[in-house]
Scaffold this active site. Structure first.
Site: not given
Lengths: 61, 818
Positions: B714, B718, B517
């Site tokens: 994070d 997610d 991410d």
């Protein structure tokens, strides 16, 4: 009669009573939490936690 | 008005660690004061100091938890704690002296300092007598005086510190697991008793062999020893016998097979020898085997248990009660897991949704960060879907339930995690497979032994075969894997990498593909106003409007104004325009802040010159920010996020080890492309504007390349993707539940920790393989000795613990983090 026939059963019995005590404490849940008690040792006592007993100091206690 | 184009130099003071939770935060205007990342942390810090509990910070650092406890944002109501009928297992009980005690589940515990803080906070609350935290099942027992305080008030205090308490889930599994744990411990205790007494009996016998012993004494000692051996196999050893029987019945190989063979042969042979009067006894080896193997079994159990414990935390964050509204409008509180599709529930502002559903009446804003990861509130109205676990922010909503309890999205994630956790680690499966072949080999060898000796000394041959069956027991083999995994996980935990199951290490040992991410993982996670062209007035107006909003962009603008020491006036009628920006009134003038879409929708023109500037901003990888006052565009800024300094290095190291790297981000594609470039990630592997569902789809699509698919994110954003990847790695992140979506949680900032984790996994697997070979080596030696008739109980008694010790020391000196 050899002392062995006294000593052997006696020794086993002592061991067994220790084992029984261990099992008893496990049953009561004393071994459930193995993570917090080690951490608790690290914590300092606050002053005043163990308050001195009231009254005049007595000797010989 | 003059406009000054100003590019904020990137050497503005970098983020400081928040004094309370350690996450990066803007430096304070007065450098001598501590920095805080949010009001919640500031509040908790002041509270802790106000109560004189500053030692918490010292203790926390000493005990080694870099906690990310962030105070509960909207603590909401804890009223259900005051209603005994709603509490189930947590209903307060009287415990003498006018005290009541209630056992509640608590989330947010990260280390021993948390336990200390909670227990100490009792003395600062009148009526709150004491608390006792139990780490292993994340519960706390609260002793309080009902005439002086209420549980809901105590809960509010704890929430201010960052710990959320809730009634314990009616968890059958929890009870079964602690019963299983106790059973194993009792078995270990009994096995230990048998083993230690068998030891001294054996020593007496060995001594007697060398210096002479009366026959009757010898037989007395033997009888005692063999009895202990039989007891050891029959009572604590029954686990293995049962496992072996199950394995035979289902025809699946299991490590219990050779173990059961070895110990039962040992017990029976012992009895026969005592009755017949001649032959060797191996009761000391047998009892030792049972003891060590049970310890290995217990270690394995503990690991599996820790993995599945975290799931109940997830379920605790959805409320236990909901307000059910009947067709005729009467409302009553019902348990959340009894909600069925078609029911209507009423969710007030500040409450959490108890089930998935569709809004049937009302308009409000909803915080879905728990489930879908959108960190800023989403407006919902009639017909919009909502999820269990999301919190209702503004106004009461009536919701028609579509999926309640375990069927909700949250429930399904929890079940997915549970299933993954319950599966035996592949390495353990390997050990099982070996176990099957082992038994067959050993039996064949035993028969061969009897055959060899048949001519010369048949009885001796049988004795040798028996000895072979006993010493060939794969104690070390069975210990090697759980021990290695336990040590590796412990060492990783010391490095602040929490791994929840041994299978993670096995999976990460081979190179695969890593999806990162972007925000917060590869970048610092702090949006900053990196360029600004406009005058001070405009920036001040923008900051005024954003003053009360919690959106990351708002924080960036506020910080920009703070850093320049601009005084910011108050704004009125502030409103968020979801997906576009915000608006408000400052000093009577209408201020609009947002993206191009917002300007378009309000009919605000953008000159060609400005458009060129916008293009420049996007090209630089920043998100454009436009500020208009009274209908005219007055300021242009770029919001950007810094890549972490260690990120490029970490990516390079991963690639060197054979991993593929990609980015899955919800952020602007241009920004993502820029970041990817600076980190050396090919642009066909960097995807922006990814909704959580799209991320999930990408992860599924990237399967089949042969290695594990890892998602690093994070946790808040997610959850679904993390759960779907082969190995999900959560970094920072807020709600405990999102952390539970991933089997790995890295508490250190930056992706370099991932490289360390990958290295540690490879080392661990290497250690395990080495141990397999070591123990096989020992077994071969022992078997050869037995076949040639050279084996002796003393030798067996020495060889077997020696092999276990070798395996254990090989694990302890292994290079993982040395």
């Amino acid at each position: 009669m050899s002392v062995l026939y006294v000593a052997l059963p006696l020794a086993i019995l002592m061991g067994a009573s220790a084992a029984a005590a261990c099992v008893w404490s496990i049953r009561r849940g004393q071994f459930d939490d193995l993570e917090t008690p080690p951490l608790r040792i690290l914590i300092d006592d606050e002053p005043g936690d163990d308050d001195p007993p009231e009254g005049p100091i007595r000797k010989g206690i | 008005m003059t406009s000054a184009t100003e590019t904020v130099p990137d050497s503005t003071p970098t983020a400081v660690a928040c004094a309370h939770c350690g996450l990066p935060s803007p430096p304070p205007s007065d450098v001598s004061q501590p920095a805080f990342c949010c009001e919640g942390c500031r509040g908790a810090y002041l509270l802790i100091h106000g109560w004189g509990l500053e030692d918490y910070y010292a203790l926390r650092d000493r005990v080694g938890g870099e906690t990310a406890i962030q105070p509960v944002e909207s603590p909401g109501r804890f009223d259900e704690l005051d209603d005994p009928t709603a509490m189930g297992l947590s209903a307060p009980r009287a415990c003498g002296e006018g005290l009541l005690v209630s056992r509640l589940g608590v989330s947010g515990l990260h280390c021993g300092a948390c336990a200390w803080l909670i227990e100490r906070s009792a003395s600062h609350h009148r009526g709150f007598q004491s608390a006792r935290v139990r780490f292993h099942d994340h519960t706390v027992e609260i002793f309080y005086r009902p005439d002086e305080t209420r549980l809901s008030r105590i809960a509010k205090d704890l929430a201010r510190l960052g710990y959320r308490v809730a009634p314990m889930t009616d968890d059958d599994r929890q009870r079964r697991q602690s019963a299983e744990n106790r059973r194993l411990l009792i078995d270990i205790a009994l096995a230990g008793f048998c083993m230690t007494n068998a030891m001294w009996l054996a020593v007496a016998l060995y001594a007697g062999e060398s210096s002479g012993i009366a026959a009757e004494h010898e037989s007395a000692l033997r009888i005692a020893g063999v009895t202990l051996g039989v007891v050891s196999v029959a009572v604590p050893g029954r686990t293995f016998l049962r496992g072996a029987l199950a394995s035979l019945r289902t025809r699946t190989p299991h490590m219990d097979l050779p173990v059961a063979l070895g110990i039962s042969v040992g017990a029976w042979a012992g009895v026969v020898v005592v009755l017949v009067g001649r032959g060797e006894v191996y009761f000391d080896s047998v009892t030792m085997l049972v003891f060590f193997l049970l310890i290995g079994r217990w270690l394995q159990f503990r690991q599996q248990r820790r993995a599945s414990d975290s799931v109940s935390l997830l379920m605790r964050l959805t409320p236990r009660l909901a307000t059910h509204v009947d067709r005729d409008g009467t409302s009553r509180r019902v348990p959340a897991d009894r909600l069925a599709a078609g029911d209507t529930i009423r969710v007030a502002a500040g409450e959490t949704f108890a089930a998935d559903g569709v809004v049937s009446a009302g308009r409000s804003a909803v915080d879905r960060s728990l489930v879908t990861g959108e960190s800023h509130p989403v407006e919902v109205g009639e017909g919009d879907p909502v999820e269990a676990g999301a919190s209702n922010l503004e106004a009461t909503l009536d919701v028609r339930v579509t999926a309640g309890g375990g069927d909700s999205r949250v429930g399904r994630i929890a079940r997915m995690i549970e299933d993954a956790a319950g599966r035996r680690a592949p390495l353990v499966q390997l050990a099982d497979a070996i176990g099957g072949r082992f038994v067959v080999t050993v039996l064949i060898l035993a028969m061969v032994t009897v055959a060899i000796w048949w001519r010369s000394d048949p009885i001796g041959g049988v004795e040798n075969a028996v000895a072979l069956l006993i010493v060939a027991c794969p104690c070390a083999l069975a210990l090697a894997t759980p021990l290695s995994l336990a040590v590796a996980i412990g060492r990783l935990a010391q490095r602040r990498m929490l791994v929840r199951g041994g299978d993670v290490l096995e999976r990460l040992s081979r190179p695969g593909f890593v999806w990162f991410d972007k925000t917060g993982t590869l970048t610092e996670g702090r949006l900053r106003l990196r360029s600004w062209s406009g005058d001070r007035e405009t920036l001040v107006a923008a900051a005024a409007v954003e003053a009360s909003l919690s959106h990351p962009v708002a924080v960036a603008i506020r910080n920009a104004a703070e850093q320049r020491r601009y005084s910011v006036p108050a704004a009125d009628n502030v409103r968020q325009r979801s997906g576009m920006g915000a608006q408000g009134q400052v000093g009577g003038r209408r201020v609009l802040i947002g993206n191009e879409e917002l300007m378009r929708s309000e009919g605000i023109g953008i000159t060609a010159a400005r458009r060129a500037e916008l293009a420049q901003i996007s090209a630089a990888g920043m998100a454009p920010l436009l500020v208009a006052i009274d209908g005219k565009l007055r300021g242009l800024g770029g919001i950007g996020d810094h890549p972490r300094p260690s990120a490029a290095d970490a990516v390079a190291r991963l690639v060197r080890r054979g991993w593929g790297v990609g980015i899955l981000s919800g952020d602007h594609p241009e920004v993502v492309r820029r970041v990817a470039e600076s980190l050396g990630i090919p642009s066909d592997r960097a995807f922006g504007a990814m909704e959580p569902e799209a991320k999930l789809a990408k992860i599924e699509a990237s399967r089949g390349s042969g290695g594990p698919i890892v998602m690093v994110g994070d946790g808040v954003n997610d959850a679904a993707a993390l759960a779907a990847a082969d190995v999900g790695v959560a970094v920072r992140g807020g709600a405990a539940a999102s952390l539970d979506a991933a089997p790995v949680y890295l508490q250190t900032d930056g992706p370099s920790a991932l490289v360390d984790l990958v290295d540690a996994s490879r080392q661990t697997v290497r250690t395990i393989r080495r141990n397999f070979f070591l123990s096989l080596g020992y077994n071969s030696v022992a078997v050869t000795l037995a076949m040639s008739g050279l084996i002796h109980p003393l030798m067996a008694a020495i060889l077997m613990p020696l092999s276990s010790l070798t395996v254990i020391s090989s694990v302890l000196v292994s290079k993982t983090f040395r």
